[in-house]
Design an enzyme around this catalytic site. Structure first.
Site, mmCIF file in Angstrom:
data_model
loop_
_atom_site.group_PDB
_atom_site.id
_atom_site.type_symbol
_atom_site.label_atom_id
_atom_site.label_comp_id
_atom_site.label_asym_id
_atom_site.label_seq_id
_atom_site.Cartn_x
_atom_site.Cartn_y
_atom_site.Cartn_z
ATOM 1 C CB SER A 162 5.943 1.945 4.588
ATOM 2 O OG SER A 162 4.577 1.835 4.281
ATOM 3 C CE1 TYR A 171 4.544 -0.666 9.915
ATOM 4 C CE2 TYR A 171 3.399 0.613 8.229
ATOM 5 C CZ TYR A 171 4.377 -0.300 8.585
ATOM 6 O OH TYR A 171 5.195 -0.831 7.625
#
Length: 343
Positions: free
Chosen positions: A140, A164
Site C-alpha cells: 500500500s 497499519y
C-alpha cells in the site's frame, strides 16, 4: 517498453490453464481479481472462510466458480499442504487487516494477520518453489509513511509510524527479502486508495458516501476534508496485479516493488462533492473533523511511471466515470436489500 510475457504451456493467455491461489479472495479487491483470473482461463483456488452474505464473491457468483480449500493462513503446514496438493503456480497474497482505524485499535491482530501471515505464506511458497511461477504480495502507499517529497517513487524510503502502515511496510520488506535471499519469484504491488463496486467496508469514504447519498443522508467526513489521496478504480488495481504477475516470468524482475495509482491527488472533500454531483444531489456534507484524524497521513499519492514504462500498465478508468458507476452499483445494491427486507 512493456516486459514480454511468457504464456503458460499451450495457452494464448499468460494465465490460461494456470492454478492461482488468491488469499483474501472473498474480499473487495480479491473478488474482482478472482473474477478476472477466471476470465483469463485460470483455475482459482481460495482459502475457505466465513463470507459475508452480501459480498460480491457470493452474490455475483464468483465463489461458485472458484475451488475453495480448507487452509489456515496462520498455520505453515496447512499452507504448505494446499500449495503442494493443489499444484499452485501463481500466488496473489491479498489477505490482510485493511482498515487503518481497526489497526490503531487492535495492533496485535493486525500484526498477526499482515506480518506473520505474510512470512508463513512465503515460507510455504519457498518449500514448493520448483512449481511456482510467481508470487505477488499486496502492499500500500501507506507503507511509505509521511514523506517530505511527493509523489512517492519506489525509491522513497519506507518510514511508517502507525500500526497499519508499519504492518504493510514489514510485509513489503519480508516479501522482497525472499527474492533477494532465496531467489523466490516474488514482487510487491504498492497500491493507492482503491474504490469501486462491492466494497462493504462502510468506514471507507467512497462506500459510506455512496450509501448516505442513496439513503438521502448527508455524507459524514471524519476529517475537515483537506487530506489528499490517490484514488484508483478496482479494475485498474486488478490489471496492475496481472501486470506484475506477468513480469515475474521475465529474468531480473523478481524482488521489485511497483507503485500503481492515478498520480492525481484529490482532497477528500472534493471527492465527496464529486459524488454528490454525480448522484444528482444538492445535499451538503457534514464535516465533523478538524485536520487529519490521528493515526492517518495527511497527503499521499504515487508516482507510477515505472510500472507504466516497464510493464505497460496505466490506469484506464477515469475518476468521474468510475465514481458514477460505483454509485450506481451501491444504489442498486441498497435498493435490492431494502426490497428484500420489506418482503
Amino acid at each position: 517498453m512493456p516486459a514480454p510475457s511468457r504464456a503458460f504451456p499451450g495457452s494464448a493467455s499468460p494465465f490460461a490453464g494456470a492454478t492461482a491461489f488468491v488469499t483474501g479472495g472473498q474480499g473487495f479487491v480479491g473478488a474482482h481479481l478472482c473474477e478476472r483470473l477466471l476470465a483469463e482461463g485460470a483455475r482459482v483456488v481460495v482459502p475457505r472462510r466465513d463470507v459475508h452474505p452480501d459480498s460480491r464473491f457470493r452474490r455475483e457468483g464468483v465463489e461458485a466458480r472458484c475451488d475453495l480449500v480448507d487452509c489456515d493462513l496462520a498455520d505453515f503446514a496447512s499452507l504448505q499442504r494446499v500449495l503442494a496438493e493443489e499444484g499452485v503456480e501463481l500466488v496473489f497474497h491479498l489477505a490482510a487487516q485493511t482498515i487503518v482505524g481497526t489497526a490503531n485499535r487492535a495492533p496485535l491482530s493486525t500484526f498477526e494477520s499482515n506480518v506473520r501471515g505474510t512470512w508463513l505464506l512465503l515460507e510455504a511458497c519457498r518449500s514448493v518453489s520448483d512449481q511456482l511461477r510467481g508470487v505477488v504480495v499486496a502492499s500500500s502507499d501507506k507503507a511509505y509513511g509521511q514523506a517530505e517529497q511527493l509523489p512517492y517513487t519506489e525509491d522513497t524510503p519506507l518510514q511508517p509510524r502507525y500500526p497499519y502502515d508499519v504492518s504493510k511496510a514489514c510485509a513489503d520488506l519480508i516479501a522482497r527479502s525472499y527474492a533477494a535471499t532465496f531467489g523466490l519469484p516474488v514482487a510487491v504491488l504498492r497500491l493507492a486508495n482503491i474504490y469501486g463496486p462491492g466494497d462493504l467496508n462502510w468506514s471507507r469514504i467512497v462506500p459510506e458516501t455512496c450509501r448516505a447519498l442513496a439513503e438521502g443522508r448527508r455524507p459524514v467526513l471524519r476529517s475537515d476534508g483537506s487530506p489528499r489521496r490517490d484514488f484508483l478504480h478496482v479494475a485498474d488495481a486488478v490489471e496492475a496485479y496481472l501486470a506484475v504477475a506477468r513480469s515475474l516470468t521475465v529474468p531480473g524482475l523478481a524482488g521489485r516493488a511497483w507503485n500503481a495509482g492515478s498520480g492525481r491527488p484529490l482532497a477528500v472533500i472534493e471527492l465527496v462533492e464529486r459524488l454528490i454531483e454525480l448522484a444528482g444531489n444538492s445535499i451538503a456534507p457534514e464535516v465533523r473533523g478538524a485536520g487529519t484524524p490521528r493515526g492517518e497521513i495527511d497527503e499521499q499519492w504515487l508516482d507510477s511511471r515505472a510500472i507504466a514504462s516497464e510493464l505497460g500498465w496505466r490506469p484506464q478508468v477515469e475518476l468521474d466515470a468510475g465514481l458514477a458507476s460505483t454509485y450506481q452499483w451501491y444504489r442498486a445494491f441498497l435498493a435490492e436489500k431494502a426490497t428484500a427486507a420489506s418482503a
